[in-house]
Motif scaffolding. Structure first.
Motif, PDB file in Angstrom:
ATOM      1  N   ILE A   1     -26.962 -13.562  61.241  1.00 28.67           N
ATOM      2  CA  ILE A   1     -26.402 -13.761  59.901  1.00 28.67           C
ATOM      3  C   ILE A   1     -25.023 -14.370  60.066  1.00 28.67           C
ATOM      4  O   ILE A   1     -24.199 -13.839  60.817  1.00 28.67           O
ATOM      5  N   PRO A   2     -24.744 -15.481  59.375  1.00 25.81           N
ATOM      6  CA  PRO A   2     -23.412 -16.095  59.496  1.00 25.81           C
ATOM      7  C   PRO A   2     -22.324 -15.145  58.994  1.00 25.81           C
ATOM      8  O   PRO A   2     -22.495 -14.472  57.966  1.00 25.81           O
ATOM      9  N   TRP A   3     -21.219 -15.089  59.700  1.00 25.85           N
ATOM     10  CA  TRP A   3     -20.122 -14.201  59.328  1.00 25.85           C
ATOM     11  C   TRP A   3     -19.545 -14.539  57.964  1.00 25.85           C
ATOM     12  O   TRP A   3     -19.040 -13.669  57.265  1.00 25.85           O
ATOM     13  N   ASP A   4     -19.592 -15.811  57.568  1.00 24.91           N
ATOM     14  CA  ASP A   4     -18.965 -16.205  56.311  1.00 24.91           C
ATOM     15  C   ASP A   4     -19.903 -16.133  55.105  1.00 24.91           C
ATOM     16  O   ASP A   4     -19.511 -16.488  53.997  1.00 24.91           O
ATOM     17  N   GLN A   5     -21.121 -15.632  55.298  1.00 22.26           N
ATOM     18  CA  GLN A   5     -22.051 -15.497  54.174  1.00 22.26           C
ATOM     19  C   GLN A   5     -21.524 -14.438  53.195  1.00 22.26           C
ATOM     20  O   GLN A   5     -21.152 -13.344  53.611  1.00 22.26           O
ATOM     21  N   PRO A   6     -21.485 -14.741  51.907  1.00 18.92           N
ATOM     22  CA  PRO A   6     -21.083 -13.722  50.933  1.00 18.92           C
ATOM     23  C   PRO A   6     -22.059 -12.551  50.953  1.00 18.92           C
ATOM     24  O   PRO A   6     -23.263 -12.731  51.113  1.00 18.92           O
ATOM     25  N   ALA A   7     -21.516 -11.339  50.793  1.00 20.15           N
ATOM     26  CA  ALA A   7     -22.333 -10.132  50.809  1.00 20.15           C
ATOM     27  C   ALA A   7     -21.613  -9.035  50.033  1.00 20.15           C
ATOM     28  O   ALA A   7     -20.433  -9.160  49.702  1.00 20.15           O
ATOM     29  N   THR A   8     -22.339  -7.956  49.764  1.00 16.85           N
ATOM     30  CA  THR A   8     -21.771  -6.814  49.066  1.00 16.85           C
ATOM     31  C   THR A   8     -22.088  -5.552  49.850  1.00 16.85           C
ATOM     32  O   THR A   8     -23.251  -5.271  50.125  1.00 16.85           O
ATOM     33  N   LEU A   9     -21.054  -4.816  50.228  1.00 20.58           N
ATOM     34  CA  LEU A   9     -21.207  -3.535  50.900  1.00 20.58           C
ATOM     35  C   LEU A   9     -21.244  -2.459  49.822  1.00 20.58           C
ATOM     36  O   LEU A   9     -20.294  -2.325  49.043  1.00 20.58           O
ATOM     37  N   ILE A  10     -22.346  -1.725  49.763  1.00 22.41           N
ATOM     38  CA  ILE A  10     -22.502  -0.672  48.763  1.00 22.41           C
ATOM     39  C   ILE A  10     -22.784   0.643  49.482  1.00 22.41           C
ATOM     40  O   ILE A  10     -23.128   0.657  50.656  1.00 22.41           O
ATOM     41  N   ASP A  11     -22.592   1.725  48.753  1.00 17.98           N
ATOM     42  CA  ASP A  11     -23.004   3.016  49.299  1.00 17.98           C
ATOM     43  C   ASP A  11     -23.823   3.743  48.242  1.00 17.98           C
ATOM     44  O   ASP A  11     -23.787   3.401  47.062  1.00 17.98           O
ATOM     45  N   LEU A  12     -24.561   4.714  48.676  1.00 19.84           N
ATOM     46  CA  LEU A  12     -25.427   5.457  47.775  1.00 19.84           C
ATOM     47  C   LEU A  12     -24.696   6.627  47.134  1.00 19.84           C
ATOM     48  O   LEU A  12     -25.285   7.395  46.383  1.00 19.84           O
ATOM     49  N   ASP A  13     -23.400   6.748  47.423  1.00 17.42           N
ATOM     50  CA  ASP A  13     -22.590   7.840  46.900  1.00 17.42           C
ATOM     51  C   ASP A  13     -21.841   7.437  45.634  1.00 17.42           C
ATOM     52  O   ASP A  13     -21.125   8.233  45.059  1.00 17.42           O
ATOM     53  N   GLY A  14     -21.958   6.186  45.224  1.00 20.33           N
ATOM     54  CA  GLY A  14     -21.374   5.747  43.970  1.00 20.33           C
ATOM     55  C   GLY A  14     -19.969   5.185  44.029  1.00 20.33           C
ATOM     56  O   GLY A  14     -19.357   4.950  42.999  1.00 20.33           O
ATOM     57  N   LYS A  15     -19.436   4.958  45.220  1.00 11.96           N
ATOM     58  CA  LYS A  15     -18.096   4.349  45.316  1.00 11.96           C
ATOM     59  C   LYS A  15     -18.178   2.869  44.944  1.00 11.96           C
ATOM     60  O   LYS A  15     -19.228   2.266  44.972  1.00 11.96           O
TER      61      LYS A  15
END
Length: 79
Positions: free
Chosen positions: A4-18
Motif C-alpha cells: 500500500i503506498p504510504w501517501d494513499q489517503p486513509a482513515t484510522l478508526i477504532d471500535l471504541d468510538g474515538k
C-alpha cells in the motif's frame, strides 16, 4: 496483502468510538504504533483504494489490527 503506498489517503478508526484520524497510510501506521495494546485491538484502517489479500477472491477496503501492525513494522524497518 498488496503493498500500500504510504501517501494513499486513509482513515484510522477504532471500535471504541474515538474520533477518527483522516490522513495518509503512513500517518495512520505511525499513530497505530503509539497505541496501547487494547487500542490496537480496536483499530481499523479504512482505505480509499481496496487491496488484494492472499487467499481472498475480492479486494478489501478495511485493514484489521494484524495488517496495520505489519504496516507499522514496515514503516519502522524503512526508518
Amino acid at each position: 496483502m498488496s503493498p500500500i503506498p504510504w501517501d494513499q489517503p486513509a482513515t484510522l478508526i477504532d471500535l471504541d468510538g474515538k474520533a477518527p484520524l483522516i490522513a495518509t497510510v503512513r500517518d495512520c501506521a505511525t499513530h497505530f504504533a503509539m497505541f496501547k495494546p487494547f487500542a490496537k485491538e480496536q483499530a481499523r484502517v479504512l482505505l480509499t483504494q481496496p487491496v488484494h489479500r492472499e487467499g481472498r477472491k475480492t479486494r478489501t477496503w478495511l485493514l484489521e489490527p494484524a495488517e496495520i501492525e505489519q504496516l507499522a513494522q514496515r514503516l519502522k524497518d524503512e526508518g
